[in-house]
Design a protein around this motif. Sequence first.
Motif: not given
Length: 305
Positions: A150, A154, A174, A273, A275-276, A278
């Motif tokens: 987190r 990215a 990352q 998170s 983002e994970s 996507e």
Amino acid sequence: MGEKWTTADIPDQRGRVAVVTGANTGLGYETARALAGRGASVVLAVRDTGKGERAAARMGGDVTVQELDLASLDSVRAAAAELRSRLDRLDLLINNAGVMYTPKRTTADGFEMQFGTNHLGHFALTGLLLDLMLPVPGSRVVTVSSTGHRIRAAVHFDDLHWERSYSRVAAYGQSKLANLMFTYELQRRLAARGTTVAVAAHPGLSDTELTRNAPAALRLPVTWMAPLITQTPAMGALPTLRAATDPGVLGGQYYGPGGRTEVKGHPRLVASSPESYEVAVQQRLWAVSEDLTGVTFPVGAVATA
């Protein structure tokens, strides 16, 4: 089963075969020791086979050692070939080994050290061993991530190996985000097979040597406050062990400590998170990882809406 899941809840593992990376110390050692204690045949996949042999001797049970350096694809391929010659099945592959907050360095193949070791090495190893698992009902690939996924995390496709600039904290983030994205995409590919599942776990903040490369600003407070904010490696291994052995675990789940902010506590199902999750990024990362490692998995992509 109560909320305070412990090693006492691990079902009988006799007849099961497990490979645990980074198993000569810390979380990996505790994971392997618990599995061996419940009757599993365990392979310690480690860089230093001398340390591995000493760890195996302390564990007792059916424990053997395999040389593996995740920072070298040649070593990963050699280890996978040797394991395939030794094993006729694999029930558990536990992708535990990792490096954290290293100074800027590259692997033998020129990858940034944290991304290359934590993600690409395990990606390649999994792909090379997966056909030992696909015929085995109930087999699991468990990949260890971190709450660090987190932090400034990215997937930097324009500079995966941090050649333009380097942040050890962001590079670690990352790599740990990649561990989760790999798990979720692998599960999507495995779902139709119905035998093997992919699961992720994280240990919270555990008192291991992994933080030895942390910047002083992070390391000193952790050292000073360790008794209050960290847990033992044995406790830190519990989310991995639950992900690996709890009959109620489903593919694509993520386990971590159940305490506040997931720093410590008994393992429970947690969320990663936003983002994970996507899918497009997961699939892009998979394609790039196949490209970089030269490893193609025996399970194909699944169309998504």
